[in-house]
Enzyme design. Structure first.
Site, PDB file in Angstrom:
ATOM      1  N   CYS A  69       0.871  -1.182   0.000  1.00 14.19           N
ATOM      2  CA  CYS A  69       0.000   0.000   0.000  1.00 14.19           C
ATOM      3  C   CYS A  69       0.908   1.232   0.000  1.00 14.19           C
ATOM      4  CB  CYS A  69      -0.864  -0.007   1.255  1.00 14.19           C
ATOM      5  SG  CYS A  69       0.172   0.042   2.745  1.00 14.19           S
ATOM      6  N   HIS A  98       4.181   1.676  11.873  1.00 12.15           N
ATOM      7  CA  HIS A  98       3.016   1.478  12.755  1.00 12.15           C
ATOM      8  C   HIS A  98       2.837   2.599  13.780  1.00 12.15           C
ATOM      9  CE1 HIS A  98       4.682  -2.449  11.472  1.00 12.15           C
ATOM     10  NE2 HIS A  98       3.455  -2.566  11.035  1.00 12.15           N
ATOM     11  N   SER A 116       1.915  -5.445   3.229  1.00 16.18           N
ATOM     12  CA  SER A 116       3.363  -5.323   3.414  1.00 16.18           C
ATOM     13  C   SER A 116       4.146  -6.371   2.616  1.00 16.18           C
ATOM     14  CB  SER A 116       3.715  -5.403   4.908  1.00 16.18           C
ATOM     15  OG  SER A 116       2.997  -6.423   5.533  1.00 16.18           O
ATOM     16  N   HIS A 150      -0.800  -5.063  19.440  1.00 14.28           N
ATOM     17  CA  HIS A 150      -0.249  -4.735  18.116  1.00 14.28           C
ATOM     18  C   HIS A 150       0.531  -3.411  18.205  1.00 14.28           C
ATOM     19  CE1 HIS A 150      -0.206  -3.425  13.899  1.00 14.28           C
ATOM     20  NE2 HIS A 150      -0.253  -4.719  13.624  1.00 14.28           N
ATOM     21  N   SER A 156       1.326  -9.906  10.444  1.00 11.67           N
ATOM     22  CA  SER A 156       0.732  -8.781   9.706  1.00 11.67           C
ATOM     23  C   SER A 156      -0.776  -8.734   9.975  1.00 11.67           C
ATOM     24  CB  SER A 156       1.018  -8.957   8.211  1.00 11.67           C
ATOM     25  OG  SER A 156       0.081  -8.239   7.449  1.00 11.67           O
ATOM     26  N   SER A 157      -1.206  -7.659  10.622  1.00  9.74           N
ATOM     27  CA  SER A 157      -2.627  -7.545  11.002  1.00  9.74           C
ATOM     28  C   SER A 157      -3.531  -7.590   9.777  1.00  9.74           C
ATOM     29  CB  SER A 157      -2.846  -6.236  11.765  1.00  9.74           C
ATOM     30  OG  SER A 157      -4.209  -5.937  11.862  1.00  9.74           O
ATOM     31  N   ASN A 158      -3.196  -6.775   8.746  1.00  7.99           N
ATOM     32  CA  ASN A 158      -4.122  -6.717   7.602  1.00  7.99           C
ATOM     33  C   ASN A 158      -4.151  -8.038   6.841  1.00  7.99           C
ATOM     34  OD1 ASN A 158      -2.723  -6.258   4.747  1.00  7.99           O
ATOM     35  ND2 ASN A 158      -1.423  -5.347   6.317  1.00  7.99           N
ATOM     36  N   CYS A 197      -8.135   2.176   6.791  1.00  7.25           N
ATOM     37  CA  CYS A 197      -7.660   2.873   5.593  1.00  7.25           C
ATOM     38  C   CYS A 197      -8.201   2.217   4.320  1.00  7.25           C
ATOM     39  CB  CYS A 197      -6.137   2.912   5.580  1.00  7.25           C
ATOM     40  SG  CYS A 197      -5.411   1.352   5.131  1.00  7.25           S
ATOM     41  N   GLU A 222       0.778  -0.898  16.303  1.00  4.10           N
ATOM     42  CA  GLU A 222       0.005   0.314  15.994  1.00  4.10           C
ATOM     43  C   GLU A 222      -0.874   0.704  17.185  1.00  4.10           C
ATOM     44  OE1 GLU A 222      -2.383   0.308  12.354  1.00  4.10           O
ATOM     45  OE2 GLU A 222      -3.697   1.828  13.235  1.00  4.10           O
TER      46      GLU A 222
HETATM   47  S1  SF4 Z   1      -2.358  -0.517   5.534  1.00  3.12           S
HETATM   48 FE1  SF4 Z   1      -1.292   0.596   7.158  1.00  3.12          FE
HETATM   49  S2  SF4 Z   1       0.549   1.388   6.164  1.00  3.12           S
HETATM   50 FE2  SF4 Z   1      -0.887   0.815   4.540  1.00  3.12          FE
HETATM   51  S3  SF4 Z   1      -1.983   2.731   4.034  1.00  3.12           S
HETATM   52 FE3  SF4 Z   1      -3.188   1.553   5.534  1.00  3.12          FE
HETATM   53  S4  SF4 Z   1      -2.556   2.421   7.499  1.00  3.12           S
HETATM   54 FE4  SF4 Z   1      -0.998   2.989   6.035  1.00  3.12          FE
END
Ligand code: SF4
Length: 316
Positions: free
Chosen positions: A21, A84, A277, A134, A233-235, A204, A136
Protein backbone atom coordinates in the site's frame (compact mmCIF):
# COMPACT_ATOMS: atom_id res chain seq x y z
CA UNK A 1 -5.00 -50.90 -8.52
CA UNK A 2 -4.63 -47.65 -10.50
CA UNK A 3 -3.91 -44.73 -8.19
CA UNK A 4 -6.38 -41.87 -8.71
CA UNK A 5 -4.50 -38.70 -9.68
CA UNK A 6 -5.47 -35.59 -7.72
CA UNK A 7 -6.44 -32.66 -9.90
CA UNK A 8 -4.61 -29.34 -9.48
CA UNK A 9 -6.62 -26.08 -9.74
CA UNK A 10 -7.32 -24.97 -13.31
CA UNK A 11 -7.86 -21.35 -12.49
CA UNK A 12 -6.37 -18.70 -10.19
CA UNK A 13 -8.18 -15.45 -9.57
CA UNK A 14 -5.63 -12.80 -8.68
CA UNK A 15 -6.85 -9.80 -6.68
CA UNK A 16 -5.89 -6.28 -7.69
CA UNK A 17 -4.92 -4.22 -5.74
CA UNK A 18 -2.79 -6.50 -3.58
CA UNK A 19 0.52 -6.23 -1.74
CA UNK A 20 2.24 -2.90 -0.99
CA UNK A 21 0.00 0.00 0.00
CA UNK A 22 1.10 3.64 -0.18
CA UNK A 23 2.03 3.77 3.54
CA UNK A 24 4.25 0.69 3.35
CA UNK A 25 5.89 1.93 0.15
CA UNK A 26 6.66 5.26 1.81
CA UNK A 27 8.17 3.57 4.89
CA UNK A 28 10.36 1.33 2.72
CA UNK A 29 11.48 4.19 0.47
CA UNK A 30 12.35 6.16 3.60
CA UNK A 31 14.47 3.46 5.27
CA UNK A 32 16.13 2.82 1.91
CA UNK A 33 17.05 6.49 1.60
CA UNK A 34 18.42 6.57 5.15
CA UNK A 35 20.57 3.51 4.35
CA UNK A 36 21.87 5.12 1.14
CA UNK A 37 22.78 8.37 2.91
CA UNK A 38 24.43 6.69 5.88
CA UNK A 39 26.46 3.85 4.49
CA UNK A 40 28.86 2.39 7.03
CA UNK A 41 26.91 3.81 9.98
CA UNK A 42 24.77 1.78 12.37
CA UNK A 43 21.07 2.33 11.66
CA UNK A 44 18.44 1.21 14.14
CA UNK A 45 14.73 0.75 13.56
CA UNK A 46 12.22 0.63 16.42
CA UNK A 47 10.03 -2.42 15.64
CA UNK A 48 9.91 -4.07 12.22
CA UNK A 49 9.64 -1.31 9.59
CA UNK A 50 6.61 -3.19 8.19
CA UNK A 51 5.34 -6.59 9.32
CA UNK A 52 6.94 -8.70 6.61
CA UNK A 53 9.83 -11.16 6.96
CA UNK A 54 11.19 -10.67 3.43
CA UNK A 55 11.34 -6.88 3.80
CA UNK A 56 12.88 -7.05 7.28
CA UNK A 57 15.56 -9.52 6.30
CA UNK A 58 16.43 -7.43 3.20
CA UNK A 59 17.18 -4.44 5.46
CA UNK A 60 18.98 -6.60 8.03
CA UNK A 61 21.33 -7.56 5.19
CA UNK A 62 21.90 -3.85 4.57
CA UNK A 63 22.93 -3.50 8.23
CA UNK A 64 19.71 -2.19 9.82
CA UNK A 65 19.26 -3.39 13.41
CA UNK A 66 15.63 -3.88 14.44
CA UNK A 67 14.94 -3.42 18.16
CA UNK A 68 11.88 -3.57 20.41
CA UNK A 69 13.55 -1.71 23.25
CA UNK A 70 15.38 1.62 23.00
CA UNK A 71 17.78 0.55 25.76
CA UNK A 72 19.46 -1.51 23.03
CA UNK A 73 20.25 1.65 21.01
CA UNK A 74 23.53 3.48 21.76
CA UNK A 75 23.27 7.22 22.51
CA UNK A 76 23.34 9.49 19.45
CA UNK A 77 22.53 6.73 16.94
CA UNK A 78 20.24 6.98 13.92
CA UNK A 79 16.79 5.55 14.73
CA UNK A 80 13.83 5.02 12.41
CA UNK A 81 10.32 4.70 13.83
CA UNK A 82 8.37 1.99 11.99
CA UNK A 83 5.26 2.52 9.84
CA UNK A 84 3.02 1.48 12.76
CA UNK A 85 3.70 4.62 14.79
CA UNK A 86 5.00 5.18 18.31
CA UNK A 87 3.76 6.67 21.56
CA UNK A 88 4.92 10.04 22.94
CA UNK A 89 6.73 8.10 25.71
CA UNK A 90 8.95 6.43 23.11
CA UNK A 91 9.57 9.77 21.38
CA UNK A 92 10.64 11.22 24.73
CA UNK A 93 12.92 8.27 25.49
CA UNK A 94 14.54 8.68 22.05
CA UNK A 95 15.08 12.36 22.66
CA UNK A 96 16.63 11.67 26.10
CA UNK A 97 19.07 9.32 24.38
CA UNK A 98 19.90 12.09 21.84
CA UNK A 99 18.95 9.77 18.99
CA UNK A 100 18.68 11.15 15.46
CA UNK A 101 15.14 10.06 14.64
CA UNK A 102 13.29 9.59 11.35
CA UNK A 103 9.58 8.89 11.50
CA UNK A 104 8.20 6.36 8.99
CA UNK A 105 4.73 6.30 10.59
CA UNK A 106 2.04 5.97 7.93
CA UNK A 107 0.07 9.25 7.67
CA UNK A 108 -3.18 7.28 8.12
CA UNK A 109 -1.90 6.01 11.47
CA UNK A 110 -0.80 9.54 12.39
CA UNK A 111 -4.39 10.64 11.69
CA UNK A 112 -5.67 8.29 14.45
CA UNK A 113 -2.98 9.60 16.85
CA UNK A 114 -4.23 13.11 16.26
CA UNK A 115 -7.85 12.06 16.81
CA UNK A 116 -7.00 10.40 20.14
CA UNK A 117 -5.00 13.45 21.24
CA UNK A 118 -7.80 15.89 20.33
CA UNK A 119 -10.56 13.81 21.87
CA UNK A 120 -8.57 13.42 25.11
CA UNK A 121 -7.84 17.17 25.20
CA UNK A 122 -11.59 17.82 25.00
CA UNK A 123 -12.35 15.46 27.92
CA UNK A 124 -13.68 12.55 25.92
CA UNK A 125 -13.10 8.97 26.96
CA UNK A 126 -11.97 7.12 23.83
CA UNK A 127 -13.09 3.64 22.86
CA UNK A 128 -10.31 2.30 20.64
CA UNK A 129 -11.21 -0.70 18.47
CA UNK A 130 -7.95 -2.58 18.00
CA UNK A 131 -5.67 -5.46 18.91
CA UNK A 132 -4.24 -4.81 22.38
CA UNK A 133 -0.61 -5.77 21.75
CA UNK A 134 -0.25 -4.73 18.12
CA UNK A 135 2.50 -2.13 17.53
CA UNK A 136 0.00 0.31 15.99
CA UNK A 137 -2.47 0.01 18.89
CA UNK A 138 0.25 0.37 21.52
CA UNK A 139 1.54 3.56 19.86
CA UNK A 140 -1.91 5.12 19.42
CA UNK A 141 -3.13 4.24 22.93
CA UNK A 142 0.05 5.84 24.26
CA UNK A 143 -1.28 9.26 23.15
CA UNK A 144 -3.81 9.20 26.01
CA UNK A 145 -3.27 6.08 28.13
CA UNK A 146 -5.55 7.29 30.96
CA UNK A 147 -8.48 8.22 28.72
CA UNK A 148 -8.79 5.18 26.52
CA UNK A 149 -10.29 1.66 26.58
CA UNK A 150 -9.12 -0.86 23.98
CA UNK A 151 -11.92 -3.11 22.75
CA UNK A 152 -11.49 -6.24 20.65
CA UNK A 153 -14.89 -7.96 20.72
CA UNK A 154 -18.56 -7.83 21.69
CA UNK A 155 -17.93 -9.39 25.13
CA UNK A 156 -15.63 -6.52 26.05
CA UNK A 157 -18.31 -4.02 25.02
CA UNK A 158 -20.70 -5.71 27.49
CA UNK A 159 -18.22 -5.05 30.30
CA UNK A 160 -18.07 -1.30 29.57
CA UNK A 161 -19.96 1.01 31.86
CA UNK A 162 -20.31 4.77 31.32
CA UNK A 163 -22.92 7.32 32.41
CA UNK A 164 -25.10 8.96 29.74
CA UNK A 165 -23.28 12.22 30.45
CA UNK A 166 -19.80 10.84 29.80
CA UNK A 167 -18.37 12.22 26.56
CA UNK A 168 -17.34 9.24 24.45
CA UNK A 169 -15.54 8.90 21.14
CA UNK A 170 -14.61 6.06 18.83
CA UNK A 171 -11.26 5.53 17.08
CA UNK A 172 -10.23 2.42 15.13
CA UNK A 173 -6.96 0.67 14.25
CA UNK A 174 -6.37 1.17 10.52
CA UNK A 175 -6.11 -2.50 9.52
CA UNK A 176 -9.13 -4.18 11.13
CA UNK A 177 -11.85 -6.11 9.32
CA UNK A 178 -14.31 -3.52 8.00
CA UNK A 179 -17.36 -5.77 8.50
CA UNK A 180 -16.45 -6.93 12.02
CA UNK A 181 -15.78 -3.35 13.02
CA UNK A 182 -19.21 -2.26 11.73
CA UNK A 183 -20.82 -4.83 14.08
CA UNK A 184 -18.81 -3.56 17.05
CA UNK A 185 -19.66 0.04 16.19
CA UNK A 186 -23.36 -0.82 15.93
CA UNK A 187 -23.31 -2.40 19.39
CA UNK A 188 -21.39 0.52 20.88
CA UNK A 189 -23.85 3.04 19.43
CA UNK A 190 -26.76 1.01 20.82
CA UNK A 191 -25.24 0.98 24.31
CA UNK A 192 -23.83 4.52 24.25
CA UNK A 193 -25.82 6.68 21.80
CA UNK A 194 -23.72 9.72 22.73
CA UNK A 195 -20.54 8.18 21.24
CA UNK A 196 -18.91 10.34 18.52
CA UNK A 197 -16.78 9.24 15.58
CA UNK A 198 -14.20 11.11 13.50
CA UNK A 199 -15.71 12.37 10.20
CA UNK A 200 -13.63 9.94 8.12
CA UNK A 201 -13.33 6.18 8.66
CA UNK A 202 -10.08 5.12 10.35
CA UNK A 203 -9.81 1.80 8.50
CA UNK A 204 -7.66 2.87 5.59
CA UNK A 205 -8.73 2.54 1.96
CA UNK A 206 -5.91 0.07 1.16
CA UNK A 207 -7.18 -2.28 3.89
CA UNK A 208 -10.76 -1.97 2.62
CA UNK A 209 -9.74 -2.55 -1.01
CA UNK A 210 -7.86 -5.75 -0.15
CA UNK A 211 -10.79 -7.05 1.93
CA UNK A 212 -13.27 -6.23 -0.84
CA UNK A 213 -10.95 -8.08 -3.20
CA UNK A 214 -11.17 -11.27 -1.13
CA UNK A 215 -14.97 -11.02 -1.03
CA UNK A 216 -15.08 -10.62 -4.80
CA UNK A 217 -12.80 -13.62 -5.40
CA UNK A 218 -15.02 -15.85 -3.22
CA UNK A 219 -18.16 -14.55 -4.96
CA UNK A 220 -16.55 -15.39 -8.31
CA UNK A 221 -16.04 -19.00 -7.22
CA UNK A 222 -12.71 -19.21 -5.39
CA UNK A 223 -13.01 -22.14 -3.01
CA UNK A 224 -9.62 -21.49 -1.39
CA UNK A 225 -8.00 -18.12 -0.76
CA UNK A 226 -4.24 -17.89 -0.47
CA UNK A 227 -3.10 -14.78 1.36
CA UNK A 228 0.58 -14.03 1.02
CA UNK A 229 1.86 -12.18 4.07
CA UNK A 230 3.65 -12.70 7.37
CA UNK A 231 1.89 -14.18 10.42
CA UNK A 232 2.30 -10.95 12.43
CA UNK A 233 0.73 -8.78 9.71
CA UNK A 234 -2.63 -7.55 11.00
CA UNK A 235 -4.12 -6.72 7.60
CA UNK A 236 -3.02 -10.10 6.17
CA UNK A 237 -4.69 -11.95 9.04
CA UNK A 238 -7.86 -9.97 8.42
CA UNK A 239 -7.83 -11.03 4.74
CA UNK A 240 -7.72 -14.66 5.87
CA UNK A 241 -10.59 -14.16 8.30
CA UNK A 242 -12.69 -12.31 5.69
CA UNK A 243 -12.27 -15.33 3.36
CA UNK A 244 -13.21 -17.77 6.13
CA UNK A 245 -16.28 -15.75 7.07
CA UNK A 246 -17.36 -16.01 3.40
CA UNK A 247 -17.13 -19.81 3.67
CA UNK A 248 -13.83 -20.33 1.81
CA UNK A 249 -10.78 -22.15 3.13
CA UNK A 250 -7.88 -19.77 3.58
CA UNK A 251 -4.13 -20.04 4.09
CA UNK A 252 -1.75 -17.29 5.19
CA UNK A 253 1.79 -17.90 3.93
CA UNK A 254 5.01 -15.92 3.74
CA UNK A 255 5.68 -17.40 0.31
CA UNK A 256 3.98 -19.78 -2.08
CA UNK A 257 6.68 -22.42 -1.63
CA UNK A 258 5.43 -22.84 1.97
CA UNK A 259 2.20 -24.27 0.55
CA UNK A 260 1.67 -28.02 0.51
CA UNK A 261 0.23 -28.55 -3.03
CA UNK A 262 -1.86 -31.41 -1.62
CA UNK A 263 -4.03 -28.78 0.06
CA UNK A 264 -5.22 -27.71 -3.40
CA UNK A 265 -6.06 -31.23 -4.60
CA UNK A 266 -9.41 -31.38 -6.34
CA UNK A 267 -9.93 -27.64 -5.94
CA UNK A 268 -11.06 -25.99 -9.13
CA UNK A 269 -10.59 -22.31 -8.47
CA UNK A 270 -8.17 -20.59 -6.07
CA UNK A 271 -8.06 -16.91 -5.12
CA UNK A 272 -4.69 -15.24 -4.60
CA UNK A 273 -4.05 -11.99 -2.78
CA UNK A 274 -1.42 -10.38 -0.55
CA UNK A 275 -1.30 -8.27 2.58
CA UNK A 276 -0.23 -4.62 2.36
CA UNK A 277 3.36 -5.32 3.41
CA UNK A 278 4.17 -8.10 0.92
CA UNK A 279 6.64 -7.21 -1.86
CA UNK A 280 5.42 -7.78 -5.45
CA UNK A 281 8.35 -10.15 -6.14
CA UNK A 282 6.65 -12.70 -3.83
CA UNK A 283 3.46 -12.44 -5.90
CA UNK A 284 5.43 -12.90 -9.12
CA UNK A 285 7.05 -15.97 -7.56
CA UNK A 286 3.56 -17.33 -6.75
CA UNK A 287 2.25 -16.64 -10.26
CA UNK A 288 5.23 -18.46 -11.80
CA UNK A 289 4.70 -21.40 -9.40
CA UNK A 290 1.10 -21.75 -10.58
CA UNK A 291 1.96 -21.20 -14.26
CA UNK A 292 4.49 -24.04 -14.08
CA UNK A 293 1.59 -26.23 -13.02
CA UNK A 294 -0.39 -25.09 -16.08
CA UNK A 295 -2.90 -23.08 -14.07
CA UNK A 296 -4.62 -20.15 -15.80
CA UNK A 297 -4.31 -16.78 -14.03
CA UNK A 298 -7.06 -14.19 -14.26
CA UNK A 299 -6.64 -10.81 -12.61
CA UNK A 300 -9.72 -9.33 -10.94
CA UNK A 301 -9.56 -5.57 -10.52
CA UNK A 302 -11.56 -4.17 -7.62
CA UNK A 303 -10.17 -0.65 -7.38
CA UNK A 304 -7.49 1.68 -8.71
CA UNK A 305 -4.79 2.65 -6.25
CA UNK A 306 -2.53 5.46 -7.31
CA UNK A 307 -1.91 7.29 -4.06
CA UNK A 308 1.66 8.49 -3.59
CA UNK A 309 2.68 9.64 -0.13
CA UNK A 310 5.55 12.12 -0.09
CA UNK A 311 8.63 11.37 1.98
CA UNK A 312 9.48 13.69 4.86
CA UNK A 313 12.70 15.70 4.60
CA UNK A 314 15.62 14.05 6.29
CA UNK A 315 18.72 15.91 7.37
CA UNK A 316 21.27 13.25 8.22
S1 SF4 B 1 -2.36 -0.52 5.53
FE1 SF4 B 1 -1.29 0.60 7.16
S2 SF4 B 1 0.55 1.39 6.16
FE2 SF4 B 1 -0.89 0.82 4.54
S3 SF4 B 1 -1.98 2.73 4.03
FE3 SF4 B 1 -3.19 1.55 5.53
S4 SF4 B 1 -2.56 2.42 7.50
FE4 SF4 B 1 -1.00 2.99 6.03
Amino acid sequence: MVKKENKFPKKILLASPRGFCAGVKRAIDLIDLVCQKNQGKEIYCYHQIVHNLTVVSRFEKKGVIFVDNLNAVPKGSILIFSSHGISPAIKLQASNLHLQTIDATCPFVSKTHLEVKNFAKNNYHIIYLGQKNHDEAVGTVGEAPNNISVIQNLEEIEDLSFSKKQRLSLVTQTTLSFDETQNLKKELKKRFPQIEEPPQDDICKATQNRQNGVKKLVKLGAEVIIVLGSPNSSNSNRLKSVAEKMGAKAYLLDQITDLDPQLLSDINCVGLTAGASLPEEKIVEAITWFQQKKTRIKEIKIAEENLNLALPEINL
